[in-house]
Design an enzyme around this catalytic site. Structure first.
Site, PDB file in Angstrom:
ATOM      1  N   HIS A   6       0.833  -1.207   0.000  1.00 28.44           N
ATOM      2  CA  HIS A   6       0.000   0.000   0.000  1.00 28.44           C
ATOM      3  C   HIS A   6       0.868   1.258   0.000  1.00 28.44           C
ATOM      4  O   HIS A   6       1.236   1.783   1.048  1.00 28.44           O
ATOM      5  CB  HIS A   6      -0.913  -0.009   1.226  1.00 28.44           C
ATOM      6  CG  HIS A   6      -2.004   1.013   1.187  1.00 28.44           C
ATOM      7  ND1 HIS A   6      -3.050   0.995   2.082  1.00 28.44           N
ATOM      8  CD2 HIS A   6      -2.222   2.075   0.381  1.00 28.44           C
ATOM      9  CE1 HIS A   6      -3.869   2.011   1.832  1.00 28.44           C
ATOM     10  NE2 HIS A   6      -3.382   2.684   0.805  1.00 28.44           N
ATOM     11  N   HIS A   8       1.295   5.160  -2.163  1.00 28.51           N
ATOM     12  CA  HIS A   8       0.757   6.128  -3.115  1.00 28.51           C
ATOM     13  C   HIS A   8       1.833   7.161  -3.452  1.00 28.51           C
ATOM     14  O   HIS A   8       2.657   7.509  -2.597  1.00 28.51           O
ATOM     15  CB  HIS A   8      -0.455   6.865  -2.536  1.00 28.51           C
ATOM     16  CG  HIS A   8      -1.611   5.988  -2.183  1.00 28.51           C
ATOM     17  ND1 HIS A   8      -2.291   5.236  -3.113  1.00 28.51           N
ATOM     18  CD2 HIS A   8      -2.225   5.757  -0.980  1.00 28.51           C
ATOM     19  CE1 HIS A   8      -3.266   4.580  -2.500  1.00 28.51           C
ATOM     20  NE2 HIS A   8      -3.237   4.884  -1.219  1.00 28.51           N
ATOM     21  N   ALA A  70      -4.282   8.599  -3.691  1.00 31.10           N
ATOM     22  CA  ALA A  70      -5.697   8.239  -3.637  1.00 31.10           C
ATOM     23  C   ALA A  70      -6.595   9.453  -3.496  1.00 31.10           C
ATOM     24  O   ALA A  70      -7.635   9.564  -4.161  1.00 31.10           O
ATOM     25  CB  ALA A  70      -5.934   7.265  -2.491  1.00 31.10           C
ATOM     26  N   SER A  71      -6.221  10.382  -2.623  1.00 30.70           N
ATOM     27  CA  SER A  71      -7.075  11.544  -2.401  1.00 30.70           C
ATOM     28  C   SER A  71      -7.167  12.438  -3.620  1.00 30.70           C
ATOM     29  O   SER A  71      -8.097  13.240  -3.747  1.00 30.70           O
ATOM     30  CB  SER A  71      -6.558  12.352  -1.207  1.00 30.70           C
ATOM     31  OG  SER A  71      -5.251  12.842  -1.463  1.00 30.70           O
ATOM     32  N   HIS A 176     -10.550   1.515  -2.456  1.00 28.13           N
ATOM     33  CA  HIS A 176      -9.975   2.765  -1.966  1.00 28.13           C
ATOM     34  C   HIS A 176     -10.759   3.953  -2.498  1.00 28.13           C
ATOM     35  O   HIS A 176     -10.785   4.207  -3.700  1.00 28.13           O
ATOM     36  CB  HIS A 176      -8.513   2.898  -2.393  1.00 28.13           C
ATOM     37  CG  HIS A 176      -7.676   3.655  -1.416  1.00 28.13           C
ATOM     38  ND1 HIS A 176      -8.009   4.924  -0.968  1.00 28.13           N
ATOM     39  CD2 HIS A 176      -6.518   3.332  -0.773  1.00 28.13           C
ATOM     40  CE1 HIS A 176      -7.099   5.340  -0.105  1.00 28.13           C
ATOM     41  NE2 HIS A 176      -6.180   4.389   0.036  1.00 28.13           N
ATOM     42  N   TYR A 192     -12.481   7.261   4.477  1.00 27.61           N
ATOM     43  CA  TYR A 192     -11.730   6.069   4.088  1.00 27.61           C
ATOM     44  C   TYR A 192     -12.167   4.846   4.900  1.00 27.61           C
ATOM     45  O   TYR A 192     -12.414   3.761   4.361  1.00 27.61           O
ATOM     46  CB  TYR A 192     -10.227   6.291   4.285  1.00 27.61           C
ATOM     47  CG  TYR A 192      -9.527   7.128   3.243  1.00 27.61           C
ATOM     48  CD1 TYR A 192     -10.213   8.041   2.450  1.00 27.61           C
ATOM     49  CD2 TYR A 192      -8.160   7.014   3.056  1.00 27.61           C
ATOM     50  CE1 TYR A 192      -9.555   8.808   1.503  1.00 27.61           C
ATOM     51  CE2 TYR A 192      -7.493   7.775   2.110  1.00 27.61           C
ATOM     52  CZ  TYR A 192      -8.197   8.677   1.345  1.00 27.61           C
ATOM     53  OH  TYR A 192      -7.535   9.434   0.403  1.00 27.61           O
ATOM     54  N   HIS A 221      -6.215  -0.094   5.305  1.00 21.47           N
ATOM     55  CA  HIS A 221      -6.339   0.586   6.599  1.00 21.47           C
ATOM     56  C   HIS A 221      -6.778  -0.391   7.678  1.00 21.47           C
ATOM     57  O   HIS A 221      -7.614  -0.085   8.527  1.00 21.47           O
ATOM     58  CB  HIS A 221      -7.318   1.760   6.487  1.00 21.47           C
ATOM     59  CG  HIS A 221      -7.121   2.567   5.241  1.00 21.47           C
ATOM     60  ND1 HIS A 221      -8.077   2.652   4.246  1.00 21.47           N
ATOM     61  CD2 HIS A 221      -6.045   3.284   4.790  1.00 21.47           C
ATOM     62  CE1 HIS A 221      -7.615   3.398   3.253  1.00 21.47           C
ATOM     63  NE2 HIS A 221      -6.386   3.794   3.562  1.00 21.47           N
ATOM     64  N   GLU A 281       1.297   2.523   3.754  1.00 14.14           N
ATOM     65  CA  GLU A 281       0.780   3.781   3.186  1.00 14.14           C
ATOM     66  C   GLU A 281       1.668   4.959   3.576  1.00 14.14           C
ATOM     67  O   GLU A 281       1.203   6.077   3.777  1.00 14.14           O
ATOM     68  CB  GLU A 281      -0.670   4.026   3.629  1.00 14.14           C
ATOM     69  CG  GLU A 281      -1.430   4.968   2.729  1.00 14.14           C
ATOM     70  CD  GLU A 281      -2.881   5.183   3.152  1.00 14.14           C
ATOM     71  OE1 GLU A 281      -3.630   5.774   2.370  1.00 14.14           O
ATOM     72  OE2 GLU A 281      -3.252   4.775   4.263  1.00 14.14           O
ATOM     73  N   ARG A 287       1.532  11.297   8.824  1.00 13.72           N
ATOM     74  CA  ARG A 287       2.963  11.442   8.547  1.00 13.72           C
ATOM     75  C   ARG A 287       3.784  11.815   9.773  1.00 13.72           C
ATOM     76  O   ARG A 287       5.000  11.884   9.697  1.00 13.72           O
ATOM     77  CB  ARG A 287       3.179  12.508   7.472  1.00 13.72           C
ATOM     78  CG  ARG A 287       2.398  12.256   6.193  1.00 13.72           C
ATOM     79  CD  ARG A 287       2.794  13.227   5.110  1.00 13.72           C
ATOM     80  NE  ARG A 287       1.958  13.067   3.925  1.00 13.72           N
ATOM     81  CZ  ARG A 287       2.206  13.620   2.746  1.00 13.72           C
ATOM     82  NH1 ARG A 287       3.278  14.379   2.608  1.00 13.72           N
ATOM     83  NH2 ARG A 287       1.401  13.443   1.731  1.00 13.72           N
TER      84      ARG A 287
END
Length: 330
Positions: A6, A8, A70-71, A176, A192, A221, A281, A287
């Site tokens: 996972h 992105h 994804a966003s 997703h 999500y 997730h 992710e 973060r």
């Protein structure tokens, strides 16, 4: 080998995201968007080496299954042509990352979904990405409306043309969602996780996997609410006269994007290791550094490695489960 299922491209070059803004503005103004920019390899290299690749090396991750941010998929925006152009540009950028770092990344594509547009029109892009670009899977948005849930459930036959192609190509989908426009939901904090949970409940209520026994989904997730309310879902399956939840586990898998040790502990105590894929992710939704541990929240390998798992079970979670779910991995 450790495979992160996972990842992105959250650090894509500024020119890429600026073009998306220009495309959106052009749609609003009813004019033709500018041509997609020429992004040098050096910019892509710098965006990866200073972020994803550096963290992969620090955390001992060998390969990341990598997809567009994804966003930013933004399926709710514009029309079918806008979504298609943005999707193709985003997937082509992932392909360039893989070409530059072929041993460190494997591609997963976004699909050109749009509210009200039949999913069959997304199949050509899936085929292009798998057959021409060498991608190993796709991300599937169960709610392209952006948080208003206007699409039919994932188990509705309107989705079947995509599933037929996925089975033929032998690729899975990660469920997703993307950005949310409903003010009731925070994107990563609720939208999500809502979608993850909703997808599982839809699968529970249906006979989808009798129709498509080779279909595979990864619910990210940590599975949303599912592993943490397993008793509720077991009870609902019984009340609804559905088969036991274990009947879904040949087709449904969960990742380890759970950002604290107690959550990982519970995930592994409920879900068999055959159904868990390592994922982080990282450089994603969360973060920061956890002040209680001094480590990044998304350093999920620390949590998994802290479990008292035998080597064979760790190998499944870190590598062989991903290869089984994503058989196009080389």
């Amino acid at each position: 080998m450790i495979i992160d299922c996972h990842g992105h491209y959250t650090t894509a070059p500024e020119a890429h995201t600026a073009w998306r803004t220009a495309q959106q503005n052009a749609f609003r103004d009813g004019v033709t968007p500018p041509a997609y920019p020429d992004i040098p390899d050096d910019e892509i290299r710098a965006s990866i080496e200073g972020s994803q690749l550096r963290l992969m090396d620090e955390r001992g991750i060998d390969l990341t299954i990598f997809s567009p941010r994804a966003s930013a998929m933004g399926h709710h925006f514009g029309d079918e042509s806008v979504s298609r152009a943005w999707t193709e540009a985003s997937n082509d950028l992932i392909a360039r990352v893989i070409k530059l770092f072929p041993t460190r990344f494997a591609g997963v594509c976004q699909l050109p979904q749009s509210p009200g547009v039949p999913i069959a029109r997304s199949v050509p892009e899936l085929r292009r990405c798998v057959e021409e670009l060498g991608f190993v899977g796709c991300n599937l948005n169960p709610d392209p409306s952006g948080g208003h849930w206007t699409a039919a459930p994932l188990t509705d036959e309107s989705w079947f043309p995509l599933y037929e192609a996925m089975v033929e190509l032998d690729v899975p989908a990660m469920v997703h969602v993307s950005a949310v426009t409903n003010d009731n939901f925070h994107a990563t904090g609720s939208h999500y996780l809502n979608a993850d949970t909703t997808a599982f409940m839809q699968f529970l209520q249906s006979d989808l996997f009798e129709r498509f026994p080779g279909l595979r989904f990864v619910i990210p997730h940590g599975g949303g609410a599912v592993p943490y309310h397993w008793g509720r879902f077991r009870g609902l399956a019984d009340m609804l006269d559905r088969p036991p939840l274990t009947s879904l586990l040949g087709n449904v898998f969960f990742d380890t994007c759970v950002y604290h040790q107690p959550g990982i502990d519970l995930l592994f105590s409920v879900i068999d290791v055959d159904n868990i894929l390592f994922g982080s992710e990282m450089v994603g939704a969360v973060r920061g550094i956890d002040p209680t541990t001094g480590h990044h929240f998304d350093d999920t390998r620390r949590y998994v490695s802290s479990l008292d798992l035998p080597p064979g079970a760790l190998e499944k979670v870190y590598s062989s489960n991903a290869r089984r779910v994503y058989p196009r991995l080389v």
